[in-house]
Scaffold this motif. Structure first.
Motif, PDB file in Angstrom:
ATOM      1  N   PRO A  63       0.899  -1.186   0.139  1.00 38.52           N
ATOM      2  CA  PRO A  63      -0.124   0.131  -0.196  1.00 38.52           C
ATOM      3  C   PRO A  63       0.978   1.269   0.133  1.00 38.52           C
ATOM      4  CG  PRO A  63      -0.894  -1.549   1.594  1.00 38.52           C
ATOM      5  CD  PRO A  63       0.565  -2.196   1.207  1.00 38.52           C
ATOM      6  N   GLY A  64       0.680   2.351  -0.845  1.00 37.27           N
ATOM      7  CA  GLY A  64       1.180   3.323  -0.974  1.00 37.27           C
ATOM      8  C   GLY A  64       2.353   3.420  -2.066  1.00 37.27           C
ATOM      9  N   ASP A  65       2.719   2.181  -2.469  1.00 43.22           N
ATOM     10  CA  ASP A  65       3.721   2.140  -3.731  1.00 43.22           C
ATOM     11  C   ASP A  65       3.008   2.264  -4.995  1.00 43.22           C
ATOM     12  OD1 ASP A  65       5.892   1.758  -1.859  1.00 43.22           O
ATOM     13  OD2 ASP A  65       5.972  -0.565  -1.805  1.00 43.22           O
ATOM     14  N   THR A  66       3.939   2.543  -5.830  1.00 41.27           N
ATOM     15  CA  THR A  66       3.264   2.791  -7.192  1.00 41.27           C
ATOM     16  C   THR A  66       3.707   1.609  -7.989  1.00 41.27           C
ATOM     17  OG1 THR A  66       5.131   3.953  -7.818  1.00 41.27           O
ATOM     18  CG2 THR A  66       3.391   5.429  -7.192  1.00 41.27           C
ATOM     19  N   GLN A  67       4.709   0.777  -7.592  1.00 37.77           N
ATOM     20  CA  GLN A  67       4.930  -0.444  -8.229  1.00 37.77           C
ATOM     21  C   GLN A  67       5.442  -1.334  -7.472  1.00 37.77           C
ATOM     22  OE1 GLN A  67       8.228   0.986 -11.014  1.00 37.77           O
ATOM     23  NE2 GLN A  67       9.269   1.485  -9.063  1.00 37.77           N
ATOM     24  N   ARG A  68       5.767  -2.756  -8.064  1.00 41.69           N
ATOM     25  CA  ARG A  68       6.191  -3.977  -7.324  1.00 41.69           C
ATOM     26  C   ARG A  68       7.725  -3.713  -6.832  1.00 41.69           C
ATOM     27  NH1 ARG A  68       3.610  -7.078 -11.280  1.00 41.69           N
ATOM     28  NH2 ARG A  68       5.716  -7.783 -12.110  1.00 41.69           N
ATOM     29  N   ARG A  69       8.102  -4.203  -5.470  1.00 39.82           N
ATOM     30  CA  ARG A  69       9.433  -3.998  -5.144  1.00 39.82           C
ATOM     31  C   ARG A  69       9.685  -5.346  -4.259  1.00 39.82           C
ATOM     32  NH1 ARG A  69      10.044  -1.727   0.262  1.00 39.82           N
ATOM     33  NH2 ARG A  69       8.005  -0.801   0.933  1.00 39.82           N
TER      34      ARG A  69
END
Length: 262
Positions: A63-69
C-alpha cells in the motif's frame, strides 16, 4: 523468490499490526518494523542470527507504492517468536501497550503449553476449535494404526498427551513409561557440543547392546521430529531404562580420562 502482484492484507482482531502477506506463507517484515518505530537493519540482522528464523524474499506491491518491489518476508512462526522477543522500551511509545498485551498473552500461552499440556486462544472461533478437535481425532487414529510398529509405552504416552490436549487437561503419564531418548539423556550431562557429537553415536550403540543383553530383544523405535522439521526413527527407551543408560554412562564416559573409544 516469487512474485505477488498486490499485498494481501490480514486483519488481526484487536491489533493495528500491518500484516501484508504473499497470500501463502510469508508476511512482509519491514512494515511491522516501521509500525513499532524500530531500526530496520538491526532487526533484520537480529532475525538472520536466530536458528528459528524462516525468511524469504518476494516481490509485491505494498500500500502506498506505485510499483512492485522486493520485500523480505518471514513466516508466521518467525513472526510470533520475533514479536515475543522485542524490547517494549525500544518501540514507539504509542505502540508499547499493544506490544505488552501481545507479549503477556504469548507468555500465558507458553506457560499453558509447557505446564498444562495445551494452550487455547480465548478468541478461537468455532471453526478453529472444530479443526483442533478434528486434528486430535486424526492423531488418535494414527496412534491406533501404529500399534505393533511403535514401542507400546511411547505410543500410549503419545495418545495420553493428545487426549489431554483435546480436553484442555494435563496428561497423566506413568513416570516409568515416559519416553527417554539417549540424546536427551546426554544433554542432561551438560556436555560440550564437540564432546556430545563425538560420543553420541557410540553411546547409542552401547545402550542398545546393554538393552539386548538385559531383555533379550532389541529396543523398539519411535519417530522423532527434529528441530529442522525432519522425522527419523530413534531407539525408544523409557524412564524405566534410565538405570541402564546410567550404567553405560558410568562404564564408558563418566571419566573422560578413561573413556574407551570404539
Amino acid at each position: 523468490m516469487h512474485v505477488q502482484d498486490t499485498a494481501v492484507e490480514v486483519r488481526v482482531p484487536g491489533s493495528s499490526l500491518p500484516l501484508y502477506t504473499d497470500g501463502k506463507r510469508f508476511v512482509a517484515m519491514k512494515p511491522i518494523v516501521e509500525h513499532f518505530g524500530l531500526d530496520w537493519s538491526s532487526q533484520l540482522a537480529k532475525l538472520k542470527g536466530k536458528s528459528w528464523t524462516c525468511m524469504a524474499n518476494f516481490t509485491m506491491q505494498l500500500p502506498g507504492d506505485t510499483q512492485r518491489r522486493e520485500v523480505v518476508g518471514i513466516d508466521r512462526r518467525t513472526l510470533t517468536m520475533w514479536l515475543a522477543t522485542l524490547d517494549e522500551n525500544r518501540v514507539r511509545a504509542d505502540k508499547r501497550a499493544e506490544l505488552r498485551a501481545y507479549q503477556f498473552e504469548a507468555a500465558d500461552a507458553l506457560d499453558a503449553y509447557f505446564h498444562k499440556g495445551a494452550a487455547i486462544n480465548p478468541r478461537a472461533t468455532e471453526h478453529q476449535i472444530n479443526a483442533a478437535i478434528f486434528q486430535a481425532r486424526a492423531q488418535m487414529e494414527l496412534c491406533q494404526a501404529a500399534q505393533g510398529l511403535i514401542h507400546p509405552d511411547h505410543l500410549e504416552a503419545k495418545a495420553r498427551v493428545i487426549l489431554a490436549r483435546g480436553m484442555g487437561e494435563n496428561a497423566e503419564l506413568d513416570e516409568d513409561r515416559r519416553p527417554l531418548y539417549s540424546k536427551d539423556f546426554l544433554k542432561e550431562k551438560n556436555l560440550g557440543e564437540k564432546r556430545m557429537k563425538s560420543i553420541a553415536g557410540v553411546f547409542g550403540k552401547r545402550c542398545k547392546a546393554a538393552y539386548i543383553e538385559r531383555h533379550g530383544v532389541e529396543p523398539g523405535k519411535y519417530p522423532l521430529t527434529l528441530s529442522n522439521g525432519q522425522t527419523r526413527d530413534v531407539l525408544a527407551y523409557t524412564e524405566a531404562d534410565r538405570d541402564l543408560l546410567e550404567q553405560v554412562w558410568t562404564d564408558y564416559y563418566a571419566d573422560p580420562q578413561l573413556e574407551v573409544q570404539a
